[in-house]
Write a protein that holds these residues in place. Structure first.
Motif, PDB file in Angstrom:
ATOM      1  N   SER A   1      -2.677   5.592  -8.709  1.00  0.00           N
ATOM      2  CA  SER A   1      -3.578   6.627  -8.200  1.00  0.00           C
ATOM      3  C   SER A   1      -5.026   6.128  -8.181  1.00  0.00           C
ATOM      4  N   LEU A   2      -5.412   5.356  -9.181  1.00  0.00           N
ATOM      5  CA  LEU A   2      -6.758   4.770  -9.184  1.00  0.00           C
ATOM      6  C   LEU A   2      -6.946   3.833  -7.994  1.00  0.00           C
ATOM      7  N   GLY A   3      -5.919   3.030  -7.714  1.00  0.00           N
ATOM      8  CA  GLY A   3      -5.992   2.127  -6.577  1.00  0.00           C
ATOM      9  C   GLY A   3      -6.057   2.867  -5.250  1.00  0.00           C
ATOM     10  N   VAL A   4      -5.299   3.951  -5.125  1.00  0.00           N
ATOM     11  CA  VAL A   4      -5.304   4.732  -3.882  1.00  0.00           C
ATOM     12  C   VAL A   4      -6.673   5.358  -3.651  1.00  0.00           C
ATOM     13  N   VAL A   5      -7.242   5.958  -4.684  1.00  0.00           N
ATOM     14  CA  VAL A   5      -8.556   6.593  -4.542  1.00  0.00           C
ATOM     15  C   VAL A   5      -9.620   5.552  -4.195  1.00  0.00           C
ATOM     16  N   LEU A   6      -9.577   4.410  -4.854  1.00  0.00           N
ATOM     17  CA  LEU A   6     -10.549   3.357  -4.568  1.00  0.00           C
ATOM     18  C   LEU A   6     -10.404   2.857  -3.140  1.00  0.00           C
TER      19      LEU A   6
ATOM     20  N   ILE B   1       0.836  -1.202   0.000  1.00  0.00           N
ATOM     21  CA  ILE B   1       0.000   0.000   0.000  1.00  0.00           C
ATOM     22  C   ILE B   1       0.870   1.251   0.000  1.00  0.00           C
ATOM     23  N   GLY B   2       1.948   1.219   0.776  1.00  0.00           N
ATOM     24  CA  GLY B   2       2.872   2.350   0.769  1.00  0.00           C
ATOM     25  C   GLY B   2       3.512   2.564  -0.593  1.00  0.00           C
ATOM     26  N   TRP B   3       3.913   1.452  -1.230  1.00  0.00           N
ATOM     27  CA  TRP B   3       4.492   1.574  -2.576  1.00  0.00           C
ATOM     28  C   TRP B   3       3.455   2.109  -3.551  1.00  0.00           C
ATOM     29  N   LEU B   4       2.222   1.657  -3.441  1.00  0.00           N
ATOM     30  CA  LEU B   4       1.148   2.132  -4.305  1.00  0.00           C
ATOM     31  C   LEU B   4       0.945   3.637  -4.144  1.00  0.00           C
ATOM     32  N   PHE B   5       0.915   4.091  -2.898  1.00  0.00           N
ATOM     33  CA  PHE B   5       0.728   5.512  -2.629  1.00  0.00           C
ATOM     34  C   PHE B   5       1.895   6.329  -3.173  1.00  0.00           C
ATOM     35  N   TRP B   6       3.127   5.848  -2.991  1.00  0.00           N
ATOM     36  CA  TRP B   6       4.309   6.557  -3.473  1.00  0.00           C
ATOM     37  C   TRP B   6       4.326   6.612  -4.997  1.00  0.00           C
TER      38      TRP B   6
ATOM     39  N   TYR C   1      -1.190   1.126 -21.552  1.00  0.00           N
ATOM     40  CA  TYR C   1      -0.396   2.358 -21.547  1.00  0.00           C
ATOM     41  C   TYR C   1       0.901   2.240 -20.756  1.00  0.00           C
ATOM     42  N   GLY C   2       1.050   1.209 -19.944  1.00  0.00           N
ATOM     43  CA  GLY C   2       2.264   1.047 -19.150  1.00  0.00           C
ATOM     44  C   GLY C   2       2.476   2.153 -18.142  1.00  0.00           C
ATOM     45  N   ASN C   3       1.418   2.761 -17.680  1.00  0.00           N
ATOM     46  CA  ASN C   3       1.507   3.890 -16.753  1.00  0.00           C
ATOM     47  C   ASN C   3       1.177   3.401 -15.347  1.00  0.00           C
ATOM     48  N   TRP C   4       2.216   3.052 -14.588  1.00  0.00           N
ATOM     49  CA  TRP C   4       2.012   2.553 -13.242  1.00  0.00           C
ATOM     50  C   TRP C   4       1.534   3.656 -12.305  1.00  0.00           C
ATOM     51  N   GLY C   5       1.939   4.882 -12.562  1.00  0.00           N
ATOM     52  CA  GLY C   5       1.505   5.982 -11.712  1.00  0.00           C
ATOM     53  C   GLY C   5       0.006   6.207 -11.782  1.00  0.00           C
ATOM     54  N   ALA C   6      -0.542   6.187 -12.994  1.00  0.00           N
ATOM     55  CA  ALA C   6      -1.984   6.369 -13.152  1.00  0.00           C
ATOM     56  C   ALA C   6      -2.756   5.213 -12.522  1.00  0.00           C
ATOM     57  N   ALA C   7      -2.266   3.994 -12.728  1.00  0.00           N
ATOM     58  CA  ALA C   7      -2.933   2.839 -12.132  1.00  0.00           C
ATOM     59  C   ALA C   7      -2.863   2.887 -10.612  1.00  0.00           C
TER      60      ALA C   7
ATOM     61  N   GLY D   1       8.445   9.208 -15.088  1.00  0.00           N
ATOM     62  CA  GLY D   1       9.155   9.039 -13.832  1.00  0.00           C
ATOM     63  C   GLY D   1       9.361  10.318 -13.050  1.00  0.00           C
ATOM     64  N   GLN D   2       8.704  11.401 -13.456  1.00  0.00           N
ATOM     65  CA  GLN D   2       8.848  12.682 -12.778  1.00  0.00           C
ATOM     66  C   GLN D   2       7.702  12.868 -11.773  1.00  0.00           C
ATOM     67  N   PRO D   3       8.003  13.467 -10.599  1.00  0.00           N
ATOM     68  CA  PRO D   3       6.940  13.733  -9.612  1.00  0.00           C
ATOM     69  C   PRO D   3       5.874  14.657 -10.195  1.00  0.00           C
ATOM     70  N   THR D   4       4.636  14.274 -10.031  1.00  0.00           N
ATOM     71  CA  THR D   4       3.542  15.058 -10.605  1.00  0.00           C
ATOM     72  C   THR D   4       2.232  14.707  -9.905  1.00  0.00           C
ATOM     73  N   LEU D   5       1.256  15.586 -10.053  1.00  0.00           N
ATOM     74  CA  LEU D   5      -0.098  15.353  -9.540  1.00  0.00           C
ATOM     75  C   LEU D   5      -1.084  15.081 -10.670  1.00  0.00           C
ATOM     76  N   GLU D   6      -0.546  14.878 -11.891  1.00  0.00           N
ATOM     77  CA  GLU D   6      -1.436  14.693 -13.033  1.00  0.00           C
ATOM     78  C   GLU D   6      -2.245  13.404 -12.929  1.00  0.00           C
ATOM     79  N   ASN D   7      -1.713  12.414 -12.204  1.00  0.00           N
ATOM     80  CA  ASN D   7      -2.453  11.163 -12.074  1.00  0.00           C
ATOM     81  C   ASN D   7      -3.766  11.357 -11.329  1.00  0.00           C
ATOM     82  N   TYR D   8      -3.767  12.243 -10.352  1.00  0.00           N
ATOM     83  CA  TYR D   8      -5.000  12.524  -9.623  1.00  0.00           C
ATOM     84  C   TYR D   8      -5.868  13.540 -10.356  1.00  0.00           C
ATOM     85  N   ALA D   9      -5.228  14.455 -11.084  1.00  0.00           N
ATOM     86  CA  ALA D   9      -5.992  15.474 -11.811  1.00  0.00           C
ATOM     87  C   ALA D   9      -6.803  14.858 -12.947  1.00  0.00           C
TER      88      ALA D   9
END
Length: 302
Positions: free
Chosen positions: A273-278, A51-56, A265-271, A64-72
């Motif tokens: 963020s979906l898991g964290v919100v759920l 869960i911590g890895w998912l959140f990070w 899409y190979g986008n682990w960050g977007a996936a 690989g850059q820090p961003t908030l676009e996954n939640y936006a």
């Protein structure tokens, strides 16, 4: 330590002082901690750490850059629609399981224990079959040329096949078949724990069978019902196989969106963020549900 004499002529009794009691309590706590350490380590590895890895990971984009676009991006209509569909399907399946499962559990609870145990085999029978196999079986039954539509047309009850699959109805039917035992089992255990004396006492006080059920039996069965509803609802939120096959691409749930973000899409960050919100929304709903039923736990205690 201090010495005390119980009565003249007897040996002094040794009374432990506060320091000795504290040392003994500390030893007991260390022993208890050593026993729980393996379980705590396992929980940390298989639950807390992922869960911590998912959140990070949710705060990093595809580059690989820090961003908030996954939640936006969750404000986009496609994500909002998928999110609403997930909870809509989960709510409908849970409601259907309650309407179908409560009478079955009540009937089993009223039967002799030997006969109820025999009939319980039919409740747990779906556990012996793969979810994928059961889903394809429903696809064979519900499709336009399936067994149900063919029988209804041949019997003259309908003039053309009904749309029973590749829509919300087909998804709900398939998921109810999978989830129904998860509601019946805890509910049956809770009903079996209700002492029949309560119902007889209500009858002696002048209550009709319907009044005794509504005012005595139903409130006592609520902890088991809460356990089953919570379990079914949470499991429905993560369904993938049944909606993907019986929905025919027309019913998209949150788990399918997560899978697409990784496999397509190979986008682990977007996936992530979906898991964290759920996860967060599910926790909030379960807390509100627990407060609604006023149960200290979902274990079925009264």
């Amino acid at each position: 330590m201090t010495l005390t004499l119980d009565r003249p002529g007897t040996l002094p009794a040794v009374a432990p002082n506060a320091d000795a009691l504290q040392r003994q309590g500390a030893r007991e706590r260390r022993a208890l901690a050593s026993l729980t350490l393996p379980g705590a380590a396992l929980i940390f590895v298989v639950l807390i750490l992922p869960i911590g890895w998912l959140f990070w990971q949710s705060f990093f984009g595809a580059a690989g850059q820090p961003t908030l676009e996954n939640y936006a991006r969750m404000l986009k209509p496609v994500y909002v629609r998928t999110f609403v569909t997930t909870f809509e399907v989960s709510g409908l399946v849970t409601l259907a399981c309650v309407l179908l499962g409560y009478p079955v559990a009540y009937l089993l609870a009223q039967l002799p224990e030997r006969l109820a145990g025999l009939l319980m085999i039919f409740v747990i029978l779906p556990f012996w079959t793969s979810v994928l196999v059961r889903t394809y079986a429903w696809l064979v039954l519900l499709q336009r040329t399936g067994i149900i539509n063919t029988w209804l047309v041949d019997a003259g009850l309908i003039s053309e096949p009904l749309p029973l699959v590749h829509n919300m109805l087909g998804v709900v039917i398939g998921m109810v078949h999978v989830m129904l035992p998860f509601l019946i089992l805890p509910l049956y255990a809770s009903m079996r724990a209700i002492d029949p004396v309560y119902m007889r006492a209500a009858a002696n006080c002048g209550a009709t069978p319907a009044q005794a059920f509504r005012q005595v039996f139903l409130p006592l069965s609520l902890p088991g019902l809460a356990a089953g509803v919570g379990l079914v609802f949470v499991l429905c939120l993560g369904f993938y196989v049944t909606p993907a096959l019986l929905g025919g691409g027309r019913v998209s749930m949150w788990a399918m969106q997560i899978a697409d973000n990784i496999s397509v899409y190979g986008n682990w960050g977007a996936a992530s963020s979906l898991g964290v919100v759920l996860l967060i929304v599910t926790g909030i709903i379960l807390y509100a549900f627990k407060r609604l039923f006023r149960t200290e736990n979902f274990g079925g205690t009264h």
